[in-house]
Enzyme design. Structure first.
Site: not given
Length: 301
Positions: A106, A272
């Site tokens: 991320d 994610h």
């Protein structure tokens, strides 16, 4: 969490970076960088497995967790990926590692991308989790992307609107944002979640992390354009979530091949937060990739 690891705070210039470190002191070093709105705690399942064969350093990025939160500037430069990457480079130099591998997720993966561009001789290889390049993601924004990654467009709004609204109930914001990206599930352990929420309750953290996103939409894009097509030269593996926005909205390998010379990778069956959902898989992928690329000379002073 992090059995066998020690916690330290390392002075870098005028600031301090919090780290967890452990593993084989004679092995190649690996720097692990977390994402938003998390801390180095996100590596609790991955780092101990990597530590069997590597020396592992998990850092809280500036603005996050227990690291310093410097005052920003009108152009957001203190939270540019260039500034954040430079600080990570200085951290590794301070720890005695002129060359190292990077595993990053991320926002941390965006810092890693810039570190690899600005300090190509320092990075042996990189594994980046669940991102495509920032400039290309903004440039290819679609309805589906904007609806799913709404926080990209919310957090860049001028100070103090996002800070005030998030600050009204940081825990609710954290759980709403992360719960949706986790597909409605909860992959976070009790201890990790407690650390995330404690860190995110600090108004200085809320502001700093908004500045991270404001920088991404402004000065970071300028730095990307100023590269004039320069690419990452170290081996790069990209891994993305089959149940995430990268799979749905972007061709990750094609986009990374615009920005890097040596790219491989693919999707995994996760959302994610893959490092907390499938830590054994992620650790094994990183270990195998780093082992293949650890023969490039001395990695410690």
């Amino acid at each position: 969490m992090f059995e066998g690891f020690v916690e330290e705070t390392v002075k870098i210039g005028d600031g301090r970076i919090f780290i967890r470190r452990g593993g084989n002191p004679d092995a190649a070093p690996v720097l692990l960088l977390h994402g938003y709105p998390q801390t180095s705690a996100m590596w609790h399942g991955v780092a101990p497995l990597l530590a069997r064969d590597f020396q592992v350093i998990c850092a809280d990025l500036r603005g996050y967790g227990r690291s310093h939160k410097p005052e920003s500037a009108p152009d957001h430069a203190p939270y540019s990926k260039r500034a954040m990457a430079a600080e990570m480079g200085l951290l590794m130099q301070e720890l005695g590692f002129p060359r190292f591998h990077i595993g990053a997720h991320d926002r941390g993966a965006r810092v890693a991308h810039r570190l690899g561009l600005d300090m190509p001789d320092r990075v042996l290889s990189m594994v980046l989790l669940d991102i495509a390049p920032t400039r290309e993601m903004y440039g290819a924004t679609s309805r589906d992307f904007a609806a799913t990654y709404w926080h990209w467009f919310y957090l860049i709004q001028p100070y103090p609107m996002p800070e005030r609204m998030i600050g009204h109930d940081p825990e609710a914001f954290w759980k709403e944002k992360c719960g949706k990206q986790a597909g409605g599930g909860n992959p976070f352990t009790k201890d990790a979640l407690a650390e995330y929420l404690a860190a995110f309750s600090d108004p200085a953290c809320i502001h700093a992390t908004c500045e991270d996103y404001r920088a991404a939409a402004t000065i970071d894009l300028r730095h990307d354009d100023e590269d004039e097509g320069r690419k990452l030269t170290m081996p790069l593996q990209v891994v993305w979530a089959r149940r995430g926005v990268i799979e749905k909205c972007f061709d990750a390998l094609a986009l990374w091949r615009l920005r890097a010379e040596k790219v491989e990778g693919g999707a995994v069956d996760a959302t994610h937060y893959m490092s907390e959902e499938i830590p054994k898989d992620i650790a094994q992928r990183m270990a195998n990739f780093f082992a293949r690329h650890s023969g490039g000379g001395a990695t410690s002073d």
